[in-house]
Motif scaffolding. Sequence first.
Motif, PDB file in Angstrom:
ATOM      1  N   THR A  32      12.388 -67.580 -15.686  1.00 35.38           N
ATOM      2  CA  THR A  32      11.686 -68.375 -16.720  1.00 35.38           C
ATOM      3  C   THR A  32      11.604 -67.623 -18.027  1.00 35.38           C
ATOM      4  O   THR A  32      11.829 -68.159 -19.100  1.00 35.38           O
ATOM      5  N   VAL A  33      11.283 -66.316 -17.909  1.00 35.69           N
ATOM      6  CA  VAL A  33      11.225 -65.483 -19.127  1.00 35.69           C
ATOM      7  C   VAL A  33      12.585 -65.427 -19.782  1.00 35.69           C
ATOM      8  O   VAL A  33      12.737 -65.514 -20.997  1.00 35.69           O
ATOM      9  N   HIS A  36      13.378 -68.575 -21.586  1.00 40.56           N
ATOM     10  CA  HIS A  36      12.679 -68.659 -22.879  1.00 40.56           C
ATOM     11  C   HIS A  36      13.412 -67.883 -23.945  1.00 40.56           C
ATOM     12  O   HIS A  36      13.366 -68.221 -25.117  1.00 40.56           O
ATOM     13  N   SER A  80      12.228 -57.101 -20.797  1.00 40.31           N
ATOM     14  CA  SER A  80      12.612 -57.874 -19.611  1.00 40.31           C
ATOM     15  C   SER A  80      13.032 -56.954 -18.465  1.00 40.31           C
ATOM     16  O   SER A  80      12.654 -57.157 -17.310  1.00 40.31           O
ATOM     17  N   GLN A 164       1.245 -62.850 -18.777  1.00 41.66           N
ATOM     18  CA  GLN A 164       1.000 -64.021 -19.619  1.00 41.66           C
ATOM     19  C   GLN A 164       0.944 -63.637 -21.118  1.00 41.66           C
ATOM     20  O   GLN A 164       1.491 -64.328 -21.968  1.00 41.66           O
ATOM     21  N   GLN A 166       2.299 -60.998 -22.445  1.00 38.34           N
ATOM     22  CA  GLN A 166       3.649 -60.659 -22.880  1.00 38.34           C
ATOM     23  C   GLN A 166       4.490 -61.924 -23.058  1.00 38.34           C
ATOM     24  O   GLN A 166       5.336 -62.001 -23.963  1.00 38.34           O
ATOM     25  N   GLN A 167       4.187 -62.938 -22.158  1.00 44.94           N
ATOM     26  CA  GLN A 167       4.906 -64.198 -22.303  1.00 44.94           C
ATOM     27  C   GLN A 167       4.568 -64.852 -23.647  1.00 44.94           C
ATOM     28  O   GLN A 167       5.436 -65.402 -24.327  1.00 44.94           O
ATOM     29  N   GLN A 168       3.251 -64.809 -24.054  1.00 46.39           N
ATOM     30  CA  GLN A 168       2.846 -65.355 -25.354  1.00 46.39           C
ATOM     31  C   GLN A 168       3.534 -64.616 -26.503  1.00 46.39           C
ATOM     32  O   GLN A 168       3.987 -65.211 -27.474  1.00 46.39           O
ATOM     33  N   ASP A 171       6.912 -65.736 -26.610  1.00 48.53           N
ATOM     34  CA  ASP A 171       7.004 -67.073 -27.223  1.00 48.53           C
ATOM     35  C   ASP A 171       6.903 -66.985 -28.749  1.00 48.53           C
ATOM     36  O   ASP A 171       7.645 -67.649 -29.481  1.00 48.53           O
TER      37      ASP A 171
END
Length: 553
Positions: A32-33, A36, A80, A164, A166-168, A171
């Motif tokens: 998923t990462v 993105h 990653s 999360q 790091q995901q933000q 993004d």
Amino acid sequence: MLRFLLVAGFLWSGLVASHIPSHQENTAASNTVSDHRHRRTITHDPTEDKNQLTTPQVLQSLDTLVLSQLKTNTMLQDLSQTFTTHLRDYSAATQEVKSTIEDLTQALFVHLLEHTEAIEDNEHSNTTQDLTQEIEDLEHTVLQQEAQHQMTRQTLEQQEETIQKQQQILDNQEEIIQVKEDSIQKLREESDILGREVDVGKWEKRQVVEELRRMKDEHNEQLEELSTELQRVKVSHESCMSRVQELAETKQEITNLQQFVHSQRDVIRRFQEDILRLTDQKDNLDQQLRECHQDMADNRDCSDNHHHHGRHCTNLTQTDTSSTRRTPAVDCEDFVSRGMNDSGVFLIFPKQSPSGVNVYCEFEGGKAWTVFLARRQHTPQENFTRPWRDYRNGFGNPLGEYWLGNDNLHALTDRETRYQLRVVARSLEGVERSGEWQMFSVRDETSRYQLNLNQYVTTSQLGDALQYSDGMTFTTMDSDHDAWPHGNCAAFTGGGGWWFRSCSDALPTAPLSKYGDEDDTTLSWKIFSPSGPSAVTLSEIRFMVRRQCSGRC
């Protein structure tokens, strides 16, 4: 009790298995990462429309954005890889804990099966105690494993929160990268547009250069034509300048001739005046000669008849002589009885003036006035700044400006016949007024030409500015007889002679003014209106006298 433990063991194993994520889930999160990172959408930065960049600036901005994107991609790849390694370690640890719990559960189950019968028969109490102790130990181990699992779970939750965040961050970085990519796309489009515009500009520039070359050629042709025309104009100008020089010389000659004619005009005018004066004198002399001839003819006739008529001829001669003989004119009034009514210069013979004197006579309404002072704008202008002798004898021209002379004025007015005075004055504005006095006379030189003046006519339009001079003697620059203790009024008021007191309300012999500046040294009349003082500068004034009755009184 044993059954309870078995059930508890199975429940705990299921709970642990349900809270440990599988490797596939971790791999899905990693994918998923990764998805993105590779997601692309087209957005538009409205701030880019505010700047109009040139082609070099666009290329420089493209290079900067590309470098920034490469750095961002590198950072995302490192992040990653780190996250993937951490997930792998976490997966391995979770698998190890799961295997340990399964082994413990299996051992507990085997142990319980081995001691089930002994516990039921209650044969061995010591074994039961040991088993109880082992169960307690096992429960303690399970509690420790549960605590450790709880810690592991908290760690996983924290790591999930970190993931999360790091995901933000990823993004946000993705959005920034997308905005930059949009900007790069916009800049590329603008670069294409600018390129097309540059091509169009080059084409237009070529068109402009061609047009400028054509205009230059036309301009050069016009310059050649103008140069040729200028050359013709120069030749014409030189011819004109030569002509102008000739005209200037001709103009100078004309000016000299005009000046000569002007100077001769005064001479001609004086000759004309002399001719008029001599003509008048000739007319008077002709009249007197005709009278003499008539007297002589009468005398001859009387002589021829003397012997025949005797006394009668003598009486006739006396009668005819008294009725026909005419004496010379004493003043202008004598010419009225002789039928003359046109104003002009005449020869009169006042008392004690056997040679006669020329005066200007004004005829008006059957009356004749003898002018003894005349001032007006005249060329040449008469100079009234004169000594006593000139004012005594008289000067000037009756057709222009003149003073009759104090001796002649005394001979004219100092006798039994009364004379009245009239003054006509004109201001610089053209207003003309006149005033009259019923009695006027001047005494002889031994009395310094004392003035006697009274009986001002109240219906006169001109104010009585002469009353201040009544009874005063005459004063000139070189003979001071005024009553002013501070000096000579004639010298103070412009040089003209007059009957000054201290000094005078009338200055008829002062210099003429051309600018209307009324002061104490110009021709002026300080009581121009009978209603009160109204001093004005004059452009013209005439003093004249007339007998109170026609003929000899």
